[in-house]
Design a protein around this motif. Sequence first.
Motif, PDB file in Angstrom:
ATOM      1  N   ARG A 121       1.270   4.886   9.259  1.00 18.00           N
ATOM      2  CA  ARG A 121       1.045   3.982   8.127  1.00 18.00           C
ATOM      3  C   ARG A 121       1.501   4.679   6.847  1.00 18.00           C
ATOM      4  O   ARG A 121       1.501   5.914   6.756  1.00 18.00           O
ATOM      5  CB  ARG A 121      -0.429   3.605   8.010  1.00 18.00           C
ATOM      6  N   GLU A 125       2.404   0.111   2.502  1.00 17.05           N
ATOM      7  CA  GLU A 125       1.801  -1.007   3.219  1.00 17.05           C
ATOM      8  C   GLU A 125       0.543  -1.516   2.527  1.00 17.05           C
ATOM      9  O   GLU A 125       0.109  -2.638   2.793  1.00 17.05           O
ATOM     10  CB  GLU A 125       1.460  -0.581   4.654  1.00 17.05           C
ATOM     11  N   ARG A 181       6.244  -9.330   6.353  1.00 14.84           N
ATOM     12  CA  ARG A 181       6.060  -8.211   7.280  1.00 14.84           C
ATOM     13  C   ARG A 181       5.960  -8.687   8.722  1.00 14.84           C
ATOM     14  O   ARG A 181       6.404  -8.004   9.652  1.00 14.84           O
ATOM     15  CB  ARG A 181       4.803  -7.428   6.903  1.00 14.84           C
TER      16      ARG A 181
END
Length: 642
Positions: A336, A340, A546
């Motif tokens: 991650r 994000e 996304r």
Amino acid sequence: MAKTRTVQEEALKKQQAGHEPLSSEAAAIRMQSAARGFLFRCRVKHDANNEMSLLNINPFARSAAQDAAFGRLREIQLKRRSIQLLNYDEYLDAMRIAKEQLIDLEGQEMREIIQESINKWLNDHRDPDTGFFPPFPKAADGGSKYIVQPPPKLGFHVEEKKGKKEDKKEGKKKKAKGPPVPPHPVLPEEDPEKPPSCPKFFLRHVRECLELYTRNWHDKDNSAELTQKHDMEMLKSHLRPMVFEQIRLEVDETTRAILDKVKQKIVAELKAARKKQKGDAAKPEKKEAKKDDADEAAPPPKKKPKKLKDTSAQRTIESLYAELAKAGIIQAYPKRDFSEFVATDSFFGTNFEMDPVGLDPSMSQVKRLAMEYCVFPLVSDFVHEHAPFIKSVLLYGGSLNGKKLLVHAACRTAGATYINLSPEVTDGQYPGKQATKMLQMAFKIARVMAPSIVHVDGVEKLFVTDKKKLKTYGLKDKANRYKKPLLKEVQGIRPGDRVMFVGTSSSPQDSPGKPPALANFFNKRIYVPYPDHGCRSSLWRALIERHGGRVTDRFNLSTISHVSEGYSSGMIEQFCKAVLTEKRKRKVKSKPLVIDEFTTLIYDTKPVDPEVHQVLREWAKPKAVDPAAAQDPKAAKGGKKK
């Protein structure tokens, strides 16, 4: 190479999902096919370029014979490189000459300054009774570096810890007088022309860089110096500290030799004086002195504080790592990134910094604080040494709001080892006293494999003492049995360990105490609020794109942002996943998305209770002070009517 990387990632996912690993023959065949495919593609590309060059249709092949501009460019590049090499050789010769000049002209003066500082330090710290000089610092500790150039004082004040007795006395005084009422905060007036302020602990370094620029380059005009060769004065100023350090090391060696000789001479004189005193003293006086010494009772030795025993001292780091990885405590964190975490700025940003009582922080402020507290001290040695020491950070807020995402992004950005000590992970694995041993092993691995982040999700469960509340968690073991050993391990984190303890909590109000023990345990607390209208608008766009969708003009972001008020970021992502199936993704180009596809899911799902939101907002915030109560404390308590 990209295809090989994707194949490796797919194989890793299958292995993590529980699929059987490949045999040695199958793995060798797959590696050979990937390598041969890559080599064959390179060969085909090379042959294609040669064929196009032969037919004179290759747009990427340029030769100096056919292209005059390209030939001129190559000549200029070669000439520039030759001039750079000549200038570099000249710079090295000038550096050698300048260093010799500094040693001849300024070396003796530097030597006298260093020797004078060392002599002054030795005389100031000399023992007046015995005449011994203090031990000279070792070369590994810097020698006379901090004697000649003492370290600068820090820009912030470090409070000294008080003893338990003083704390008890102050507590009694406070109880007798009653709780003090803080004065009403006076907010400073806003100055739009004032530049942004720099933190105090970095202000000194910014000033040094500014002074260096103004001293060397501000008033210097190099427009007529086209050759851009070295400046002799600047070269000397650059070499002067190096020459000073070289002479300081030489002075340190001579000083150590002189101190050894002086010490031997003082010891010999003291021995001779003691022998003379023993010969002159009478025997009866010696006996009386012995009796007096025997009568006097020796004071009891002071008790040393108990140190935690290292139960894993005889085990290797590899065995400890293997045990914790098998138990699922050391984990491979998901890939991650902070990008994000969709965040937008708030128009109340400056007001929040002045008065954080009535406003929620924006998502961009939350992301910035997470990077400053959890990433910069682990990555940058400069920040770790000069910024205030932070060893524990609490991320609290509503569930499915991105707290774990921030922890995983901090681990990946810092390249840290991820150690998960959440109650759900450790439940039923280390009963009894083995829990303490497990925590010692985890923090030992964290120090060895630094930088490391120790994460506890649902950290409020460690502080809950209510038995009924503990049963609702559905755990085999009581989560609060890890509290005391965990507090000791976190308190044992010292500057230089590069270990960060991060706790996340969705219901911090469950921890008992006023003020809560959970809030006092952490150095920094970051509230992750629910997204506001502007953040929800950016969040819908980012999450739809996304997950394979597309936002067009027909998709009204303002309306859906208003409708989704009270929902967390994770709930909005669940809506996007439910709508954007594989079948719907294939029809996105021909049939664009509309908000009606999402509103049915939004209406079927209950939003977060506003009371829960308010409790989370007000949990660890300082309470506002009434101006009338601040001026008249008796009126706030409710005095008797006359």
